[in-house]
Design a protein around this motif. Structure first.
Motif, mmCIF file in Angstrom:
data_model
loop_
_atom_site.group_PDB
_atom_site.id
_atom_site.type_symbol
_atom_site.label_atom_id
_atom_site.label_comp_id
_atom_site.label_asym_id
_atom_site.label_seq_id
_atom_site.Cartn_x
_atom_site.Cartn_y
_atom_site.Cartn_z
ATOM 1 N N UNK A 1 -36.034 -70.442 -16.726
ATOM 2 C CA UNK A 1 -35.134 -69.279 -16.741
ATOM 3 C C UNK A 1 -33.800 -69.577 -16.066
ATOM 4 N N UNK A 2 -33.768 -70.608 -15.226
ATOM 5 C CA UNK A 2 -32.536 -70.942 -14.503
ATOM 6 C C UNK A 2 -31.703 -71.984 -15.241
ATOM 7 N N UNK A 3 -32.148 -72.347 -16.435
ATOM 8 C CA UNK A 3 -31.392 -73.302 -17.251
ATOM 9 C C UNK A 3 -30.792 -72.561 -18.435
ATOM 10 N N UNK A 4 -29.485 -72.460 -18.450
ATOM 11 C CA UNK A 4 -28.790 -71.750 -19.520
ATOM 12 C C UNK A 4 -28.078 -72.698 -20.459
ATOM 13 N N UNK B 1 -21.772 -77.968 -7.516
ATOM 14 C CA UNK B 1 -20.927 -78.505 -8.580
ATOM 15 C C UNK B 1 -19.646 -79.137 -8.030
ATOM 16 N N UNK B 2 -19.244 -78.715 -6.826
ATOM 17 C CA UNK B 2 -18.081 -79.356 -6.201
ATOM 18 C C UNK B 2 -18.445 -80.717 -5.610
ATOM 19 N N UNK B 3 -19.660 -80.817 -5.046
ATOM 20 C CA UNK B 3 -20.085 -82.048 -4.384
ATOM 21 C C UNK B 3 -21.581 -82.257 -4.632
ATOM 22 N N UNK B 4 -21.956 -82.765 -5.809
ATOM 23 C CA UNK B 4 -23.379 -82.863 -6.177
ATOM 24 C C UNK B 4 -24.200 -83.768 -5.264
ATOM 25 N N UNK B 5 -23.625 -84.868 -4.806
ATOM 26 C CA UNK B 5 -24.397 -85.853 -4.047
ATOM 27 C C UNK B 5 -24.169 -85.776 -2.538
ATOM 28 N N UNK B 6 -23.265 -84.937 -2.089
ATOM 29 C CA UNK B 6 -22.951 -84.872 -0.662
ATOM 30 C C UNK B 6 -23.850 -83.920 0.089
ATOM 31 N N UNK C 1 -24.640 -72.990 -18.300
ATOM 32 C CA UNK C 1 -24.705 -73.109 -16.842
ATOM 33 C C UNK C 1 -26.162 -73.256 -16.410
ATOM 34 N N UNK C 2 -26.421 -74.185 -15.497
ATOM 35 C CA UNK C 2 -27.764 -74.404 -14.950
ATOM 36 C C UNK C 2 -27.693 -74.332 -13.432
ATOM 37 N N UNK C 3 -28.515 -73.485 -12.855
ATOM 38 C CA UNK C 3 -28.544 -73.309 -11.404
ATOM 39 C C UNK C 3 -29.499 -74.335 -10.795
#
Length: 271
Positions: free
Chosen positions: A226-229, A37-42, A232-234
């Motif tokens: 189950x990881x999609x809330x 979440x800090x750097x999605x594309x890096x 928040x989504x992991x």
């Protein structure tokens, strides 16, 4: 020169459309959720394989993987077994009877799955097969059967009639003609249908979501939800599951790619 350059440009663009998303998926699996979440594309600040470990331990991925494997293999087997016999009958009937039977399955291809959801749910409930892998297998088999018949029957129609007549003159029964002549010659079409149906069933989310509720009966695509809330989504965990889920289909295609290409080009070659 221009034509050659245009083709190379299109190939490069098409390759980038595939390589970039796949690379992003692989890179994301190596990140922690916080860093994503800090750097999605890096690139990841520190490579970690903990996402793969956690998704197997916390989500019982091995159980869901096995469920998907059972449903997919069973559906492929039933579809090929029944569709090959139906296709043989279509080839042998000839005339309007053959066209009528073939047309019934073509109409089945035209009906979207969403149209049958409510009546199909009622039938499965009445049979007491809700929340079971058997019910999911039967639903998947009947849903994808028209596509397999379309592929296999279209190929069987190209089998030279002289080969069938020669087998008949040698005293072969219909069952022997089907088993020793039609099936071996239709191997490329069967492999094509197996890959196509395998990918469809393995990645299917609609039917498991509709007919399965117990955690121990979930398939792989359903377990990734189950990881999609709500808040928040992991994504690193989801992408790790997606990467694991894609491996069987890649292996299936590697082993059957020769038959798949033969099946796709058979009609053109025979024409």
């Amino acid at each position: 020169m221009f034509s050659s350059l245009s083709k190379r440009t299109l190939v490069i663009l098409f390759s980038l459309l595939i390589i970039i998303p796949v690379s992003m998926v692989v890179i994301t699996t190596l990140k922690t959720s916080d860093y994503f979440y800090l750097n999605p594309t890096g690139l990841p600040d520190a490579v970690t394989f903990q996402n793969f470990v956690d998704i197997v331990k916390e989500n019982n991925l091995h159980v869901h993987f096995l469920n998907s494997l059972i449903v997919t293999i069973s559906t492929i087997f039933l579809c090929l077994f029944v569709a090959s016999m139906v296709s043989f009958v279509i080839m042998r009937l000839k005339g309007w009877k053959s066209a009528l039977l073939y047309g019934v399955f073509i109409v089945g291809m035209m009906l979207p799955a969403q149209v049958n959801m409510i009546p199909l749910y009622g039938v499965v409930d009445a049979l007491g097969l809700l929340n079971s892998l058997i019910g999911l297998i039967l639903v998947s088999t009947t849903s994808f059967m028209p596509i397999v018949v379309f592929i296999v029957a279209g190929f069987m129609k190209t089998i030279p009639s002289s080969m069938i007549e020669a087998s008949t003159m040698d005293g072969a029964s219909e069952w022997q003609i089907y088993r020793k002549v039609a099936l071996p010659l239709s191997a490329p079409a069967m492999a094509t249908a197996a890959i196509f149906i395998g990918v469809m069933v393995w990645n299917d989310l609609l039917y498991p979501l509709l007919f399965v509720a117990s955690p121990d009966k979930k398939t792989l695509p359903l377990s990734l939800l189950d990881f999609q809330g709500e808040y928040f989504t992991n994504y690193p965990m989801i992408f790790s599951g997606v990467l694991i889920a894609s491996l069987p289909m890649i292996i299936l295609y590697i082993f059957l790619q020769r038959y798949f290409i033969e099946g796709m080009t058979a009609g053109a070659n025979k024409g």
